[in-house]
Design an enzyme around this catalytic site. Structure first.
Site, mmCIF file in Angstrom:
data_model
loop_
_atom_site.group_PDB
_atom_site.id
_atom_site.type_symbol
_atom_site.label_atom_id
_atom_site.label_comp_id
_atom_site.label_asym_id
_atom_site.label_seq_id
_atom_site.Cartn_x
_atom_site.Cartn_y
_atom_site.Cartn_z
ATOM 1 N N CYS A 1 0.287 -0.594 0.307
ATOM 2 C CA CYS A 1 -0.366 0.200 -0.098
ATOM 3 C C CYS A 1 1.107 1.245 -0.043
ATOM 4 C CB CYS A 1 -1.194 0.416 1.358
ATOM 5 S SG CYS A 1 -2.364 -0.690 1.049
ATOM 6 N N HIS B 1 -3.480 7.217 2.744
ATOM 7 C CA HIS B 1 -3.812 6.001 2.056
ATOM 8 C C HIS B 1 -5.350 5.350 2.930
ATOM 9 C CE1 HIS B 1 -4.398 1.729 0.488
ATOM 10 N NE2 HIS B 1 -3.608 1.163 2.602
ATOM 11 N N ASN C 1 -9.781 0.015 -0.152
ATOM 12 C CA ASN C 1 -8.653 -0.133 -0.350
ATOM 13 C C ASN C 1 -8.095 -1.227 -1.800
ATOM 14 O OD1 ASN C 1 -5.886 -0.532 -0.255
ATOM 15 N ND2 ASN C 1 -6.101 -1.587 2.355
HETATM 16 N N1 COA Z 1 -18.927 -8.008 9.205
HETATM 17 C C1 COA Z 1 -19.385 -8.223 10.323
HETATM 18 N N2 COA Z 1 -18.472 -8.898 11.299
HETATM 19 C C2 COA Z 1 -16.824 -9.532 11.162
HETATM 20 C C3 COA Z 1 -16.616 -9.177 9.898
HETATM 21 C C4 COA Z 1 -17.344 -9.073 9.540
HETATM 22 N N3 COA Z 1 -17.204 -8.109 7.859
HETATM 23 N N4 COA Z 1 -15.067 -9.204 9.800
HETATM 24 C C5 COA Z 1 -15.114 -9.224 11.880
HETATM 25 N N5 COA Z 1 -16.061 -9.614 12.056
HETATM 26 C C6 COA Z 1 -15.901 -10.040 13.392
HETATM 27 C C7 COA Z 1 -15.032 -10.621 14.190
HETATM 28 O O1 COA Z 1 -15.576 -11.784 13.203
HETATM 29 C C8 COA Z 1 -14.947 -10.285 15.827
HETATM 30 O O2 COA Z 1 -15.866 -10.727 15.931
HETATM 31 P P1 COA Z 1 -16.106 -11.603 17.169
HETATM 32 O O3 COA Z 1 -15.689 -10.358 18.574
HETATM 33 O O4 COA Z 1 -16.904 -12.679 17.927
HETATM 34 O O5 COA Z 1 -14.498 -12.423 17.195
HETATM 35 C C9 COA Z 1 -15.451 -8.623 15.579
HETATM 36 O O6 COA Z 1 -16.163 -8.146 13.943
HETATM 37 C C10 COA Z 1 -14.342 -7.858 15.884
HETATM 38 O O7 COA Z 1 -13.483 -8.204 14.685
HETATM 39 P P2 COA Z 1 -12.196 -7.485 14.885
HETATM 40 O O8 COA Z 1 -10.890 -7.721 13.774
HETATM 41 O O9 COA Z 1 -11.767 -6.805 16.102
HETATM 42 O O10 COA Z 1 -12.237 -5.747 14.239
HETATM 43 P P3 COA Z 1 -12.010 -4.320 13.882
HETATM 44 O O11 COA Z 1 -12.899 -3.216 14.297
HETATM 45 O O12 COA Z 1 -10.410 -4.594 13.846
HETATM 46 O O13 COA Z 1 -12.436 -4.029 12.256
HETATM 47 C C11 COA Z 1 -11.208 -4.363 10.641
HETATM 48 C C12 COA Z 1 -11.572 -4.951 11.127
HETATM 49 C C13 COA Z 1 -10.693 -5.650 9.822
HETATM 50 C C14 COA Z 1 -12.387 -3.878 9.998
HETATM 51 C C15 COA Z 1 -9.738 -4.090 11.281
HETATM 52 O O14 COA Z 1 -9.285 -4.769 12.072
HETATM 53 C C16 COA Z 1 -8.919 -3.191 9.748
HETATM 54 O O15 COA Z 1 -9.088 -2.112 9.359
HETATM 55 N N6 COA Z 1 -7.804 -3.149 9.913
HETATM 56 C C17 COA Z 1 -6.434 -2.727 9.278
HETATM 57 C C18 COA Z 1 -7.266 -3.541 8.008
HETATM 58 C C19 COA Z 1 -6.214 -3.015 7.199
HETATM 59 O O16 COA Z 1 -5.598 -1.504 6.380
HETATM 60 N N7 COA Z 1 -5.383 -3.906 5.983
HETATM 61 C C20 COA Z 1 -4.394 -3.780 4.958
HETATM 62 C C21 COA Z 1 -3.340 -2.723 5.446
HETATM 63 S S1 COA Z 1 -2.993 -1.164 4.309
#
Ligand code: COA
Length: 337
Positions: free
Chosen positions: A118, A258, A288
Site C-alpha cells: 500500500c 492511504h 482499499n
Molecule cells: N462482518 C461482521 N463481523 C465481522 C466481520 C465482517 N465483515 N469481520 C470481522 N467481524 C467480526 C469478528 O469476527 C469479531 O467478532 P468476535 O468479537 O466475535 O471475534 C468482531 O467482528 C470484531 O473483529 P475485529 O477484528 O476486532 O474488528 P475491527 O474493529 O478490528 O475491524 C478490520 C476489522 C479488518 C476492519 C480492521 O481491523 C482493519 O481495518 N484493520 C486494518 C486492515 C487494513 O488496513 N489492511 C490493509 C493494510 S493497508
C-alpha cells in the site's frame, strides 16, 4: 549565482476504476456480514471489481496512462520512463510495467515494477522524482495499480469487505520553481510480514493444490495489529516530515492518507490535529485499492488543489512499509491548453 534546485512537479493525472461495483449488500450474500457492520467499522460502501477475465492490472494501469496522455495532450513517445507500483502484477514473471508500456504505446520509455504494497505509490513517486532531479529524464510516469480481487478470498469476511481494484497515474516533469515532490520519509519493518501477506504463490511456498486448498494464495491479515500500526506509522511519519520542513498544521492545506479504513484515516487526522475538511477521503466508493488509493485521490480531488498548496501524502502497508511525502502543488498541463 547558485543553480536552482530541480524538483519533480506533477503535471498530469489519469485514473481508472472498473465499471462493476461490489456493494455491501452484494457482500451480505457472500459472507456473514452486514452493510451496517462494514459501514461502521470501515466506512466502505462499495468497491470496483475488474470482472473481465481477459483484463488485469496492466490494463487498468494502461487505461489510466491513456487518460493522462489524452487529457494533457502529451504524445506517448515523449515519455522517458514508467514506474508501476503494484502487488498484483499480471504474472510473477515478467514485469507488468513492460505490458503497460506496450498497451499505452510508450515506445520510447523503459519501465519497471516496484512492490511496496500500500506504500508502493509513494515509494515509486520518490524514485520517479529522483530520476527527474538527476536531470537525466524529463518525463516520468508513476502509477499505482492493483487488482486486489485476484488475491482476495470472497469467503473470508475479515478481508473480502476491504479491497477493490483500480489504477491512478501521474506525470512528473522538472520544475525550477520549488514545486512538486519536496521531501520523502520512508520506513520498513520486516516483522510486519507476519501480520499481512499472501503466504503462498511466491518462492517460499510455490502454488500447489495444498496451498490453494488452505487458502494460502489469498490475503491473510491480523486486522487489529495492522490497524494500530497504520495509525501510529502514518501519523508519526507526517509529524516527522512536517517538523523537518518547518510546517505547522496551519501550513498544510491537504492531507491525502492511504485509504484502508475510515477509522484509521480519522484517527490519523485527529492525532495530527487536522480539521476533517483538510483530509481527503474516497474510500466509501472504492475500498482499499492498495497502491492505487493515493493517485486515485489525486485524480478525484485535483480540482480542489491550487498552485502553491502544501499537500502531505501518507501511506502504510504490508511489509510493513510506511511513510510520508511532502508535495507542493503546481499547475496541471491541461490548465494551460
Ligand atoms: N462482518 C461482521 N463481523 C465481522 C466481520 C465482517 N465483515 N469481520 C470481522 N467481524 C467480526 C469478528 O469476527 C469479531 O467478532 P468476535 O468479537 O466475535 O471475534 C468482531 O467482528 C470484531 O473483529 P475485529 O477484528 O476486532 O474488528 P475491527 O474493529 O478490528 O475491524 C478490520 C476489522 C479488518 C476492519 C480492521 O481491523 C482493519 O481495518 N484493520 C486494518 C486492515 C487494513 O488496513 N489492511 C490493509 C493494510 S493497508
Amino acid at each position: 549565482m547558485n543553480k536552482r534546485r530541480i524538483t519533480a512537479e506533477i503535471t498530469a493525472i489519469g485514473g481508472y476504476v472498473p465499471e462493476d461495483r461490489l456493494t455491501n449488500e452484494d457482500l451480505e450474500k457472500l459472507v456473514e456480514t452486514s452493510d451496517k457492520w462494514i459501514t461502521e467499522r470501515t466506512g466502505i460502501k462499495e468497491r470496483r471489481i475488474l470482472r473481465d477475465p481477459l483484463l488485469a492490472t496492466s490494463d487498468m494501469a494502461a487505461f489510466a496512462v491513456k487518460k493522462l496522455l489524452e487529457d494533457s495532450r502529451l504524445p506517448a513517445e515523449e515519455v522517458d520512463c514508467l514506474i508501476l507500483a503494484t502487488s498484483t502484477p499480471d504474472q510473477l514473471l515478467a514485469p507488468a510495467a513492460s505490458l503497460v508500456c506496450e498497451k499505452a504505446g510508450l515506445n520510447n520509455a523503459w519501465g519497471f515494477d516496484l512492490n511496496a504494497a500500500c506504500s508502493g505509490f509513494l515509494y515509486a513517486l520518490s524514485m520517479g522524482a529522483s530520476l527527474i532531479e538527476s536531470e537525466r529524464y524529463k518525463k516520468v510516469i508513476v502509477i499505482g495499480a492493483d487488482q486486489m480481487s485476484a488475491i482476495v478470498n470472497y469467503s473470508d469476511r475479515n478481508t473480502c469487505i476491504l479491497f477493490g481494484d483500480g489504477a491512478g497515474a501521474v506525470l512528473l516533469e522538472p520544475s525550477t520553481a520549488g514545486i512538486g515532490v519536496i521531501d520523502n520519509l520512508f520506513k520498513t519493518d520486516g516483522k510486519g510480514v507476519a501480520c499481512l501477506s499472501v503466504p503462498a504463490g511466491g518462492s517460499l511456498e510455490p502454488a500447489s493444490t495444498e496451498t490453494l486448498a488452505a487458502g494460502r494464495n489469498y490475503v491473510q491479515q491480523d486486522g487489529r495489529t495492522v490497524f494500530k500500526a497504520a495509525i501510529k506509522g502514518m501519523s508519526d511519519a507526517c509529524l516527522e516530515i512536517m517538523e523537518r520542513n518547518n510546517l505547522t498544521n496551519q501550513d498544510v492545506d491537504w492531507i491525502i492518507p492511504h485509504q484502508a479504513n475510515l477509522r484509521i484515516i480519522n484517527a490519523v487526522g485527529n492525532r495530527l490535529n487536522f480539521p476533517l475538511e483538510k483530509v481527503k477521503v474516497n474510500i466509501q466508493r472504492y475500498g482499499n485499492t492498495t497502491a492505487a488509493t493515493i493517485p486515485l485521490c489525486l485524480w478525484d480531488f485535483q480540482d480542489d488543489f491550487t498552485a502553491g498548496d502544501n499537500i502531505l501524502l501518507t501511506a502504510f502497508g504490508a511489509g510493513f512499509t510506511w511513510g510520508s511525502t511532502y508535495l507542493k502543488w503546481g499547475t496541471l498541463r491541461h490548465h494551460n491548453l
